[in-house]
Scaffold this active site. Structure first.
Site, PDB file in Angstrom:
ATOM      1  N   ASN A  37       0.875  -1.170   0.000  1.00 32.77           N
ATOM      2  CA  ASN A  37       0.000   0.000   0.000  1.00 32.77           C
ATOM      3  C   ASN A  37       0.914   1.222   0.000  1.00 32.77           C
ATOM      4  O   ASN A  37       1.542   1.556   1.013  1.00 32.77           O
ATOM      5  CB  ASN A  37      -0.902   0.004   1.235  1.00 32.77           C
ATOM      6  CG  ASN A  37      -1.858   1.177   1.263  1.00 32.77           C
ATOM      7  OD1 ASN A  37      -1.500   2.311   0.933  1.00 32.77           O
ATOM      8  ND2 ASN A  37      -3.091   0.940   1.677  1.00 32.77           N
ATOM      9  N   GLU A  88      -3.936   1.673  -3.150  1.00 28.49           N
ATOM     10  CA  GLU A  88      -4.121   3.088  -2.823  1.00 28.49           C
ATOM     11  C   GLU A  88      -3.225   3.968  -3.698  1.00 28.49           C
ATOM     12  O   GLU A  88      -2.448   4.782  -3.210  1.00 28.49           O
ATOM     13  CB  GLU A  88      -3.863   3.356  -1.340  1.00 28.49           C
ATOM     14  CG  GLU A  88      -4.582   4.600  -0.829  1.00 28.49           C
ATOM     15  CD  GLU A  88      -4.535   4.767   0.675  1.00 28.49           C
ATOM     16  OE1 GLU A  88      -5.086   5.773   1.153  1.00 28.49           O
ATOM     17  OE2 GLU A  88      -3.975   3.902   1.371  1.00 28.49           O
ATOM     18  N   ASN A 126      -7.586  -4.337   5.006  1.00 32.39           N
ATOM     19  CA  ASN A 126      -8.183  -3.559   6.092  1.00 32.39           C
ATOM     20  C   ASN A 126      -8.904  -4.464   7.081  1.00 32.39           C
ATOM     21  O   ASN A 126      -9.963  -4.121   7.615  1.00 32.39           O
ATOM     22  CB  ASN A 126      -9.142  -2.491   5.542  1.00 32.39           C
ATOM     23  CG  ASN A 126      -8.476  -1.133   5.416  1.00 32.39           C
ATOM     24  OD1 ASN A 126      -7.826  -0.660   6.346  1.00 32.39           O
ATOM     25  ND2 ASN A 126      -8.619  -0.505   4.263  1.00 32.39           N
ATOM     26  N   HIS A 179       2.411   2.121   5.445  1.00 29.86           N
ATOM     27  CA  HIS A 179       2.382   0.662   5.386  1.00 29.86           C
ATOM     28  C   HIS A 179       3.773   0.139   5.044  1.00 29.86           C
ATOM     29  O   HIS A 179       4.622   0.868   4.515  1.00 29.86           O
ATOM     30  CB  HIS A 179       1.408   0.176   4.299  1.00 29.86           C
ATOM     31  CG  HIS A 179      -0.034   0.396   4.628  1.00 29.86           C
ATOM     32  ND1 HIS A 179      -0.904  -0.630   4.914  1.00 29.86           N
ATOM     33  CD2 HIS A 179      -0.766   1.529   4.701  1.00 29.86           C
ATOM     34  CE1 HIS A 179      -2.107  -0.148   5.150  1.00 29.86           C
ATOM     35  NE2 HIS A 179      -2.051   1.174   5.028  1.00 29.86           N
ATOM     36  N   CYS A 193       0.539  16.599  31.305  1.00 24.98           N
ATOM     37  CA  CYS A 193       0.070  15.217  31.411  1.00 24.98           C
ATOM     38  C   CYS A 193       0.535  14.627  32.732  1.00 24.98           C
ATOM     39  O   CYS A 193       1.590  14.989  33.268  1.00 24.98           O
ATOM     40  CB  CYS A 193       0.577  14.383  30.238  1.00 24.98           C
ATOM     41  SG  CYS A 193       2.363  14.127  30.216  1.00 24.98           S
ATOM     42  N   HIS A 210       4.012  12.167  32.538  1.00 23.74           N
ATOM     43  CA  HIS A 210       5.356  12.697  32.316  1.00 23.74           C
ATOM     44  C   HIS A 210       5.526  14.135  32.789  1.00 23.74           C
ATOM     45  O   HIS A 210       6.639  14.660  32.754  1.00 23.74           O
ATOM     46  CB  HIS A 210       5.702  12.633  30.817  1.00 23.74           C
ATOM     47  CG  HIS A 210       5.407  11.314  30.180  1.00 23.74           C
ATOM     48  ND1 HIS A 210       4.272  11.093  29.418  1.00 23.74           N
ATOM     49  CD2 HIS A 210       6.081  10.131  30.186  1.00 23.74           C
ATOM     50  CE1 HIS A 210       4.266   9.857  28.977  1.00 23.74           C
ATOM     51  NE2 HIS A 210       5.356   9.242  29.433  1.00 23.74           N
ATOM     52  N   CYS A 236      -1.741  13.671  25.887  1.00 23.75           N
ATOM     53  CA  CYS A 236      -0.289  13.567  26.055  1.00 23.75           C
ATOM     54  C   CYS A 236       0.381  13.719  24.697  1.00 23.75           C
ATOM     55  O   CYS A 236      -0.097  13.201  23.679  1.00 23.75           O
ATOM     56  CB  CYS A 236       0.069  12.219  26.685  1.00 23.75           C
ATOM     57  SG  CYS A 236       1.836  11.919  26.854  1.00 23.75           S
TER      58      CYS A 236
END
Length: 610
Positions: A7, A37, A193, A293, A557, A560, A583
């Site tokens: 792809n 694609e 898919n 991909h 966050c 972290h 995050c």
């Protein structure tokens, strides 16, 4: 024999990445390369994208004009051969078919077209629908039938696409079963898919890390998942059927066990590799080249040659548009549509008394015609003499003129007053002067109104000064809209000469005030420059203040203690368009402390779903 499926997420982009189509194909060192694609329409199949020395290619492009589907999907199969004619090579197909229903290329109303065997239970409308998005190319290599597929994607809650996907594979399965009943061997390759098992998904369950399987083929491009190899396995190679030896009656003899030597992922084509310097922080610091991909390949052994045959007629070498020999229907219709739009808006002509008769759009049409770059457009075709000699133009032109005249009654302007109307540049400057500054949004509404009034006064003053300093004749004075309306009201019922005297009183400067006007203009320029610098300084301070407020409002966050990034909900629903914070780190397994900690917070309390 080596078969590769990939792809490419846009064939044009991958060709540009490798430098040329032959370099892209040769990098695989494969006999058959199946690409999904391509994102190419039929009229975009140029030679540099479809033709490569030593390869025969077969394309399927989208046939639908549905919303968001034009130029979408598309598949192509490239076969490496030594000769395109009188060949015994297995890589060169003996037959090729676009789609898998047998109806592509046939009209929906063509009842004489036969449906492929095994699909009789489906309506012709259903078959046309699933085959309209350019998702399948079938090549028959005598010993096996190869399906190059790009399976449809269906998001959660999208019932229409989910139903389309179910019908797509249901009909496709019937076609496979029909071929297997005929004793044929089948290879299905491509981006289906579909993740068949739990092990094929990175987020399958809490015990996933114990499996130690990270052979994925696709990674979300908007979460930085490639950094931690947090993806899915949706690109597959499937095989079915008896072995070529003819010993399929013996237990353990079939196409897979007898002829498939190996099957693996070409990880060297991944965009992000261990040791890469770019790290995800809400986005890549540098753009990663390549598809989201990775290619998958298989090697077949003990495949004998076939009988002498030539390239099927579906090959790209036989498409006229590839060689630039045929004009596309889309371009013809586009030019015809553009010419009709121009003709329908031309409502101006010359009257017998020398005045200009104009509808609502004549000036705009003249400007658009002057700047027109429509292929094949000749400006002479807009004249009345040319139209009278062309019956095609006369038919469409007279109809459009009749409809336009009924909606917009013509208004007559005398030529000597046309030049006195504000031109395009003057109106543009006036609109620019009326633009509010950033500072004005932080003031009370009364101040804004006052600022607008002052701006309008400044415009009128500056225009009057510009008139005083110029030596232009009264044929084209520049006045604002307010004075135009005053002049029109006061000159109603007055003769042409009297109207011109009235215009002199309103717009013309006195000759003995030239020196004073020049001094006033210089002072006004200095004042304007000072005010402009002051406005720029104030705007900069306000913008810095806004940035500081935004910086202070960005949450940290919890995993972290780092600033989050903001996102916007794009999925249709009650929270569509609402902003939230997550995050900033790349998505990865929860067991990895360096990966995304999963923090989420709505930007506003109002955004929270009820």
């Amino acid at each position: 024999m080596k078969i590769v499926t990939y792809n490419v997420n846009g064939l044009r982009q991958r060709v540009s990445q490798f430098g040329s189509l032959p370099k892209l194909l040769n990098s695989f060192d494969a006999d058959i390369i199946c690409i999904q694609e391509t994102k190419l329409r039929r009229q975009e199949l140029a030679a540099d994208l479809a033709i490569a020395d030593g390869y025969e290619s077969f394309f399927s492009c989208t046939h639908t004009s549905g919303k968001g589907r034009t130029g979408y999907s598309g598949v192509a199969t490239f076969c490496r051969v030594k000769s395109a004619f009188s060949s015994v090579e297995v890589a060169l197909p003996v037959a090729a078919e676009e789609g898998f229903t047998g109806l592509l290329g046939c009209s929906r109303k063509d009842e004489a077209a036969s449906v492929t065997e095994g699909l009789e239970e489906f309506s012709r409308e259903e078959l046309h629908h699933v085959d309209s998005e350019g998702r399948c190319i079938i090549t028959d290599h005598a010993h096996f039938v190869l399906f190059n597929l790009y399976g449809p994607r269906a998001g959660d809650g999208d019932t229409e696409r989910i139903q389309f996907k179910l019908n797509f594979f249901k009909i496709l399965e019937k076609r496979w079963e029909s071929l297997l009943r005929q004793g044929r061997r089948i290879l299905v390759v491509g981006d289906l898919n579909i993740a068949p098992c739990a092990i094929d998904r990175c987020d399958a369950g809490p015990n996933f890390e114990k499996n130690e399987r990270d052979a994925f083929t696709c990674w979300p491009s908007n979460t930085g998942a490639e950094q931690f190899n947090y993806g899915t396995r949706i690109d597959h190679i499937l095989c079915a059927g008896p072995c070529i030896h003819g010993e399929h009656d013996v237990e353990g003899h079939n196409l897979v066990t007898c002829h498939v030597k190996e099957c693996d992922i070409l990880t060297e084509y991944k965009r992000w590799k261990p040791g890469n310097t770019p790290r995800w922080n809400g986005g890549w610091n540098t753009k990663l080249e390549g598809s989201d991909h990775a290619p998958v390949y298989t090697c077949l052994v003990d495949i004998p040659d076939v009988s002498v045959h030539s390239t099927p007629s579906l090959a790209a070498r036989y498409l006229p548009m590839v060689h630039g020999l045929q004009q596309t229907l889309a371009s013809v219709l586009m030019r015809r549509q553009d010419s009709k739009q121009v003709e329908s808006h031309v409502v101006s002509g010359s009257s017998t008394d020398g005045s200009i008769i104009s509808g609502g759009c004549s000036h705009g049409v003249k400007r658009s015609m002057a700047n027109s770059d429509v292929l094949g457009t000749d400006m002479s075709c807009c004249s009345s003499d040319q139209d009278s000699d062309n019956p095609i133009l006369n038919v469409g032109h007279s109809k459009d003129l009749t409809e336009e005249a009924a909606c917009n009654p013509p208004i007559a302007f005398n030529k000597q007053y046309v030049g006195s109307l504000p031109n395009k540049e003057t109106r543009k400057k006036a609109r620019k002067s009326l633009q509010l500054s950033l500072r004005s949004f932080f003031q009370k509404s009364s101040n804004i109104d006052k600022g607008v009034d002052n701006s309008a006064t400044d415009i009128s003053t500056s225009q009057a000064v510009a008139l005083n300093s110029s030596n232009q004749s009264l044929e084209a004075p520049v006045i604002d809209d307010c004075r135009c309306s005053i002049m029109q009201n006061e000159t109603n019922g007055i003769s042409s000469s009297q109207g011109r005297e009235k215009l002199d009183c309103l717009c013309s400067p006195k000759k003995n005030d030239t020196n004073g006007s020049a001094f006033s203009q210089g002072q006004e320029e200095r004042d304007r420059s000072y005010l402009e610098k002051q406005k720029n300084g104030d705007a900069l301070l306000q913008w810095q203040r806004i940035q500081q407020l935004m910086q202070n409002s960005i949450p940290l966050c919890k995993g972290h203690r780092e600033p989050c990034i903001s996102r916007v909900v794009k999925k249709p629903g009650p929270t569509f368009g609402h902003r939230f914070y997550v995050c900033a780190r790349a998505e990865g397994p929860s067991s990895n402390p360096e990966a995304n900690c999963g923090y989420f917070r709505w930007a506003s309390m109002k955004s929270r779903p009820k």
